[in-house]
Design a protein around this motif. Structure first.
Motif, mmCIF file in Angstrom:
data_model
loop_
_atom_site.group_PDB
_atom_site.id
_atom_site.type_symbol
_atom_site.label_atom_id
_atom_site.label_comp_id
_atom_site.label_asym_id
_atom_site.label_seq_id
_atom_site.Cartn_x
_atom_site.Cartn_y
_atom_site.Cartn_z
ATOM 1 N N SER A 9 45.494 43.158 41.376
ATOM 2 C CA SER A 9 46.188 42.395 40.335
ATOM 3 C C SER A 9 45.514 42.616 38.997
ATOM 4 C CB SER A 9 46.194 40.906 40.689
ATOM 5 O OG SER A 9 44.875 40.399 40.742
ATOM 6 N N SER A 10 46.236 42.334 37.915
ATOM 7 C CA SER A 10 45.710 42.578 36.567
ATOM 8 C C SER A 10 44.484 41.744 36.260
ATOM 9 C CB SER A 10 46.809 42.286 35.523
ATOM 10 O OG SER A 10 47.246 40.930 35.645
ATOM 11 N N ASP A 11 44.360 40.578 36.873
ATOM 12 C CA ASP A 11 43.181 39.735 36.632
ATOM 13 C C ASP A 11 42.025 40.060 37.572
ATOM 14 O OD1 ASP A 11 44.134 38.770 39.017
ATOM 15 O OD2 ASP A 11 44.499 36.725 38.307
ATOM 16 N N GLY A 12 42.218 41.018 38.461
ATOM 17 C CA GLY A 12 41.160 41.450 39.359
ATOM 18 C C GLY A 12 40.845 40.489 40.473
ATOM 19 N N LEU A 13 41.706 39.511 40.721
ATOM 20 C CA LEU A 13 41.435 38.487 41.730
ATOM 21 C C LEU A 13 42.126 38.757 43.064
ATOM 22 C CD1 LEU A 13 41.691 35.238 39.557
ATOM 23 C CD2 LEU A 13 39.618 36.380 40.370
ATOM 24 N N GLN A 14 43.043 39.708 43.102
ATOM 25 C CA GLN A 14 43.828 39.919 44.321
ATOM 26 C C GLN A 14 43.854 41.404 44.691
ATOM 27 O OE1 GLN A 14 48.393 39.426 44.779
ATOM 28 N NE2 GLN A 14 47.539 37.395 45.239
ATOM 29 N N TYR A 15 43.599 41.676 45.983
ATOM 30 C CA TYR A 15 43.624 43.044 46.509
ATOM 31 C C TYR A 15 44.619 43.094 47.662
ATOM 32 C CZ TYR A 15 39.304 44.211 43.968
ATOM 33 O OH TYR A 15 38.364 44.447 42.997
ATOM 34 N N ASN A 16 45.669 43.881 47.499
ATOM 35 C CA ASN A 16 46.613 44.116 48.592
ATOM 36 C C ASN A 16 46.324 45.482 49.192
ATOM 37 O OD1 ASN A 16 47.889 41.676 48.170
ATOM 38 N ND2 ASN A 16 49.452 42.545 46.819
ATOM 39 N N GLU A 28 37.307 34.664 44.363
ATOM 40 C CA GLU A 28 36.984 33.506 43.537
ATOM 41 C C GLU A 28 36.957 33.896 42.063
ATOM 42 O OE1 GLU A 28 36.338 29.558 43.017
ATOM 43 O OE2 GLU A 28 36.362 30.449 45.019
ATOM 44 N N ARG A 29 36.450 35.048 41.781
ATOM 45 C CA ARG A 29 36.382 35.592 40.424
ATOM 46 C C ARG A 29 36.464 37.104 40.543
ATOM 47 N NH1 ARG A 29 31.453 37.790 39.751
ATOM 48 N NH2 ARG A 29 29.735 37.071 41.058
ATOM 49 N N PRO A 30 36.776 37.795 39.473
ATOM 50 C CA PRO A 30 36.850 39.264 39.559
ATOM 51 C C PRO A 30 35.504 39.838 40.014
ATOM 52 C CG PRO A 30 37.834 38.498 37.520
ATOM 53 C CD PRO A 30 37.155 37.308 38.130
ATOM 54 N N PHE A 31 35.567 40.806 40.895
ATOM 55 C CA PHE A 31 34.349 41.412 41.434
ATOM 56 C C PHE A 31 34.609 42.900 41.635
ATOM 57 C CE2 PHE A 31 31.258 42.132 45.015
ATOM 58 C CZ PHE A 31 30.113 41.887 44.262
ATOM 59 N N ALA A 32 34.159 43.711 40.666
ATOM 60 C CA ALA A 32 34.444 45.145 40.675
ATOM 61 C C ALA A 32 33.926 45.852 41.924
ATOM 62 C CB ALA A 32 33.853 45.798 39.417
ATOM 63 N N PRO A 33 32.759 45.492 42.479
ATOM 64 C CA PRO A 33 32.254 46.205 43.658
ATOM 65 C C PRO A 33 32.850 45.711 44.981
ATOM 66 C CG PRO A 33 30.451 45.158 42.424
ATOM 67 C CD PRO A 33 31.722 44.580 41.938
ATOM 68 N N PHE A 34 33.989 45.026 44.969
ATOM 69 C CA PHE A 34 34.525 44.474 46.218
ATOM 70 C C PHE A 34 34.831 45.570 47.244
ATOM 71 C CE2 PHE A 34 38.076 42.774 48.844
ATOM 72 C CZ PHE A 34 37.334 41.811 49.511
ATOM 73 N N SER A 40 29.896 43.016 36.639
ATOM 74 C CA SER A 40 30.446 42.977 38.001
ATOM 75 C C SER A 40 31.910 42.562 38.003
ATOM 76 C CB SER A 40 29.634 42.006 38.866
ATOM 77 O OG SER A 40 29.859 40.661 38.470
ATOM 78 N N ALA A 41 32.363 41.889 36.940
ATOM 79 C CA ALA A 41 33.748 41.413 36.885
ATOM 80 C C ALA A 41 34.685 42.406 36.204
ATOM 81 C CB ALA A 41 33.806 40.074 36.156
ATOM 82 N N SER A 42 34.138 43.329 35.465
ATOM 83 C CA SER A 42 34.970 44.247 34.695
ATOM 84 C C SER A 42 35.613 45.304 35.589
ATOM 85 C CB SER A 42 34.136 44.938 33.606
ATOM 86 O OG SER A 42 34.901 45.908 32.940
ATOM 87 N N THR A 43 36.879 45.606 35.314
ATOM 88 C CA THR A 43 37.584 46.671 36.038
ATOM 89 C C THR A 43 37.608 47.962 35.231
ATOM 90 O OG1 THR A 43 39.697 45.891 35.129
ATOM 91 C CG2 THR A 43 39.027 45.029 37.287
ATOM 92 N N SER A 44 36.961 47.960 34.086
ATOM 93 C CA SER A 44 36.914 49.131 33.215
ATOM 94 C C SER A 44 35.580 49.853 33.388
ATOM 95 C CB SER A 44 37.086 48.725 31.747
ATOM 96 O OG SER A 44 36.748 49.794 30.891
ATOM 97 N N SER A 45 35.620 51.127 33.767
ATOM 98 C CA SER A 45 34.391 51.894 33.950
ATOM 99 C C SER A 45 33.615 52.012 32.653
ATOM 100 C CB SER A 45 34.708 53.288 34.490
ATOM 101 O OG SER A 45 35.293 53.204 35.768
ATOM 102 N N GLU A 46 34.335 52.200 31.528
ATOM 103 C CA GLU A 46 33.670 52.339 30.238
ATOM 104 C C GLU A 46 32.927 51.070 29.871
ATOM 105 O OE1 GLU A 46 36.760 53.084 30.875
ATOM 106 O OE2 GLU A 46 36.733 55.279 30.734
#
Length: 942
Positions: A98-105, A196-202, A565-571
């Motif tokens: 999801s765009s907010d990084g909270l959901q993974y399908n 619970e919160r965005p977690f890039a390394p999930f 850890s919450a960012s979905t942007s590599s840069e």
């Protein structure tokens, strides 16, 4: 040259021994497997998994092994050192986030079967994560996946605060499972994770073995305390760790557990219905040789020499070869293996990071028996920088890793996403260290804080931990260099501080840590998953494992770590990790020492991408095959094999014969000679030029020369005892009997008597050889016996009886040395744990031990050989010391030197058959028995 009966007996016994040994060794040699079967792979290593349950195990051994049995949703590319979890394994595609990084399908693959035939689907994924949460091993890896999930932190808090067996945790789990919607089954092959919160390394976290998926039906059918429908049962009670799955497996991977004997071996067998076998999808398509290994064995072998020998002989395909022995196989000049049959892989870089961490909390110091709480001097950044520049990093890598590592550049391992070496400039530089010390001297309060330490900064290491010990002494040496530098400002410092290194037992080490007495300690971290967050949290966040204990905290750094850890942007993540590294490099909460280099060994016939190094896992058996046309060497048994064996036996005979002659010549002064031999034996080899000497003494020529010398010694007529330079006397008045002619040498008498005229000898009267109890009376040699026939009571035994007695003596003495080993351990334990009383008791114990050994051998020698030796306490004490010393030298010669000899000349399979055959036990017993008999003669009484 004529042989007397006594000499003939020696020769016959020796030939029998040689024939038995050569034939026995040859049988074992020929019966040994020439190599591991083509379809099997054997790796010999050390250690043991914690558990076969991936939701419990938190060991590197277990993770590497279970990588072949269980599978996760995503994995790393096989055959590369790429640690990006980009390969969908049980998942069919990349996750839809999801765009907010909270959901993974995540869409799952279809048509996959567990080892018990159960179909894999989304319900299995949900059930496994819930099982993990219900068990929640607080000492294990459960937090890696549970913490990021919705409601996971609340569940974790109850587990860590109240315990997993508490009512609070049970209530929290039941509520989390029923109401959190952390894991939702969207359809049979789609699962949704809510965070619970965005977690890039999930996704990287899901690749840890704790994310492995096991068959729910297998677990629920197995003996357990919680069985029933999948939607409300997980095969475990709340917080239960020990279950059926601790020793059993049922996954979707290419191998199944056949048998596990802890600390002996693990046997895996190929799963014939493995789902990837027929796959044509590029990312997961197996190579043509996939599945060539039908059996994989992990054999636990703590004997380092045995492991290395087994690899050389081909009885193992790969072994754990410690870097402390790297020079035996690796040529630093050519940067290649010294043995073309063994491949050494060294081009990888591990992700394990080792560092010294400073204590920012108040510390307790003990001076003069009084314990005082003082401010840690390492709250001053300048002192931390001083220590960082005073540490000799290259020396640390040399002594702690034997050169098999590189200096760490910060807390993120080199090779991992986000690491930037430009921020880290620490190197061994005394001038720079002095600069930082002088800078600290200008900071208010620093002088008083240093003086409060009362002259010492104490470092501690647990006895036996070479890494901690060597690191502590390097820190001590570096700081001494700063303190002794004439440029160092010591105004107002009294006394001048020094680093003091203290060895402790592990229990005391833990106690010192808990009592807050450690200003610096050594830490190490191996990643749970390949993402910089796993290192930044541990080494830089105030709530991380290491920093929470040290007391370091920087709220800005904490915020950056969370944001990264919450960012979905590599840069954005790269930018944040750059800031974090820059600030940590400035603050210097730790000294980052090194990363290990790869050092793996396997036979050259082992092939396949499954052998390729990856920092996150070990061998992948499914992608390995063997080419026995390459890298296979086994010496063919030939005529020279028994000659080598005979050379060894004759050399042993030479050693024994020389020892016996020395005893007979020198008597009790032999003790002095023996002590000199011991010194030369242990120290002379270090003074010699190893190359030329080694090549000569351990060549076929030398074996033949030693054998020839031994034969000459056996056939040489012995001089009379007591007068070695005199020739045998002639006795004209010796009576004519049994074919013995008057005027002949007494040496030629049928009874082999060798005594001088005037000596008394007890003779046995055997009139008509009928008396059941012979009469004894003294007889002077040279007096006619007239019609009475006399027979010497000490007539030699037959060769077979002599051999049997020698073996019995050796076996008894071997058992005695085993008991002695246990006693020595107890005595040393007394010395360590009981203070002055223990010291006194240990000296008394060793004295009694040596006396007991001497007395026991005296009794054995008298019973078996009729040797009567002195029973004085001092004599028995020396008797025990000499006997044990001779035994251990003989043991070393027999086992280690022979192994080194044949390893040097390439006869690996032959020496294996020698060292591991029952014949070796027989030879050892003969050598030990003869040694014990010879040494008992030193103090023989008339």
């Amino acid at each position: 040259m004529r042989l007397t009966r006594r000499k003939s007996n020696y020769v016959i016994a020796f030939i029998l021994l040689a024939l038995v040994a050569v034939s026995g060794t040859g049988t074992v040699f020929l019966s040994q497997p020439s190599r591991v079967p083509t379809e099997q792979f054997i790796v010999e290593t050390i250690g043991n998994p914690d558990s076969m349950d991936p939701h419990v195990d938190y060991s590197s051994f277990g993770a590497d092994m279970l990588f072949n049995v269980y599978e996760t949703l995503y994995t790393y590319p096989w055959g590369t050192n790429n640690t990006e979890p980009s390969v969908p394994l049980l998942a069919a595609t990349a996750p839809v986030t999801s765009s907010d990084g909270l959901q993974y399908n995540i869409t799952l693959r279809q048509g996959i079967l567990f080892h018990d035939g159960t179909p894999f689907n989304a319900s299995c994924v949900k059930w496994n994560i819930e099982r993990l949460a219900k068990m929640f091993n607080t000492e294990g890896p459960a937090r890696i996946i549970i913490e990021p999930l919705r409601g996971g932190r609340t569940l974790m808090a109850e587990a860590y605060v109240n315990g997993t067996s508490s009512a609070e945790f049970q209530s929290a789990f039941d509520d989390w499972q029923a109401n959190s919607s952390a894991i939702i089954v969207l359809d049979a092959y789609t699962v949704q994770f809510n965070l619970e919160r965005p977690f890039a390394p999930f996704i990287p976290a899901l690749t840890h073995p704790v994310g492995s998926i096991m068959s729910p039906t297998y677990v629920l059918r197995s003996p357990a305390n919680d069985t029933g429908p999948m939607d409300s049962h997980w095969g475990v009670h709340h917080g239960q760790i020990g279950t059926w799955m601790d020793t059993h497996t049922c996954g979707t991977g290419p191998y199944m557990l056949e048998e596990w004997r802890p600390y002996e071996f693990i046997h895996l067998v190929l799963f014939e219905d493995y789902w990837r076998a027929d796959s044509t999808e590029h990312a997961i398509e197996p190579p043509d040789y996939a599945g060539s290994m039908t059996d994989a064995w992990y054999k636990i072998n703590e004997d380092k020499i045995g492991r290395l020998l087994n690899l050389r002989t081909g009885l193992a395909d790969s072994v754990y070869w410690p870097t402390t022995n790297a020079d035996e196989i690796w040529d630093n000049d050519t940067q290649s293996s010294k043995d073309s049959n063994i491949e050494v892989v060294t081009d990888g870089l591990g992700y394990t990071l080792t560092a010294f961490t400073f204590n920012f909390n108040p510390i307790n110091i003990t001076r003069g028996g009084n314990t005082t709480e003082v401010t840690s001097p390492f709250i001053y950044r300048e002192l931390r920088k001083c220590f960082a520049y005073a540490f000799e990093y290259e020396a640390a890598i040399s002594v702690m890793l034997r050169g098999w590592g590189i200096q760490a550049k910060g807390f993120i391992p080199q090779g991992l996403f986000g690491q930037d070496s430009s921020y880290w400039n620490e190197e061994y530089n005394v001038s720079e260290a002095v600069y930082w010390w002088n800078a600290a001297m200008n900071v208010s309060g620093f002088v008083d804080t240093i003086n409060a330490m009362e002259g010492y900064i104490d470092l501690f290491y647990n006895i036996g931990n070479i890494v901690r010990e060597q690191g502590s002494f390097l820190m001590k040496d570096g700081f001494e260099s700063v303190m002794s530098d004439p440029r160092t400002n010591l105004t107002g410092i009294s006394p001048v501080p020094e680093v003091r290194v203290n060895p402790l037992e592990w229990a005391n080490m833990v106690e010192k840590t808990e009592d807050g007495e450690m200003p610096v300690w050594l830490i190490s971290w191996s990643p749970d998953y390949a993402d910089p967050h796993d290192f930044a949290w541990q080494f830089a966040h105030s709530q991380g494992t290491h920093m929470e204990l040290s007391g370091y905290g920087n709220t800005t750094v904490d915020e950056w770590i969370v944001n990264a850890s919450a960012s979905t942007s590599s840069e954005e993540r790269l930018d944040l990790y750059g800031r974090i590294q820059a600030q940590i490099a400035h603050d210097q909460p730790s000294i980052y020492l090194y990363q290990p280099r790869q050092f793996e060994t396997h036979r050259a016939w082992a092939k396949g991408s499954g052998l390729n190094f990856n920092p996150m896992h070990d061998y992948y058996w499914y992608h390995i095959w063997k080419d026995y046309e390459v890298g296979y060497y086994r010496p063919t048994p030939s005529f020279y094999d028994p000659l080598y064996m005979l050379g060894i036996l004759l050399s042993a005979g030479l050693f024994i014969a020389i020892l016996e002659r020395a005893v007979r010549r020198a008597g009790e002064s032999f003790v002095t000679v023996f002590m000199i031999i011991v010194v030369l034996f242990f120290f002379l080899p270090f003074l010699l030029i190893p190359g030329l000497i080694f090549q000569f003494f351990f060549s076929p020529l030398s074996a033949g020369l030693f054998g020839l010398m031994a034969l000459l010694l056996v056939f040489e007529p012995d001089p009379d005892p007591g007068r070695p330079e005199e020739k045998p006397k002639m006795y004209d008045d010796w009576p004519v009997r049994d074919g013995f002619q008057r005027g002949s040498s007494i040496r030629e008498a049928p009874t082999q008597a060798r005594v001088e005229e005037g000596d008394f000898l007890w003779l046995r009267q055997v009139r008509d050889r009928q008396k059941p109890e012979p009469e004894y009376e003294p007889c002077i040699v040279g007096i006619e016996a007239k019609e009475t026939r006399w027979q010497y009571d000490n007539e030699p035994d037959s060769p077979i009886v002599t051999l049997a007695k020698t073996i019995a003596h050796g076996m008894a003495f071997s058992l005695l040395t085993f008991i002695v080993g246990i006693d020595v351990f107890v005595i040393i334990l007394m010395f360590i744990t009981m203070g002055p009383l223990g010291t006194f008791a240990s000296f008394v114990g060793f004295g009694l031990l040596f006396v007991t050994v001497g007395w026991t051998n005296r009794a054995l020698a008298r019973r078996l050989w009729g040797i009567r030796s002195s029973d004085r306490w001092l004599t028995l004490f020396i008797h025990g010391i000499v006997l044990l010393g001779a035994f251990y030298i003989a043991f070393f010669v027999q086992i280690y030197v022979i192994a080194i000899v044949f390893s040097a000349v390439g006869w690996y399979a032959f020496v294996y058959s020698l060292a591991y055959s029952p014949v070796n036990v027989l030879i050892g017993a003969i050598v030990d028995g003869h040694l014990a008999k010879v040494i008992a003669r030193i103090w023989q009484t008339k």
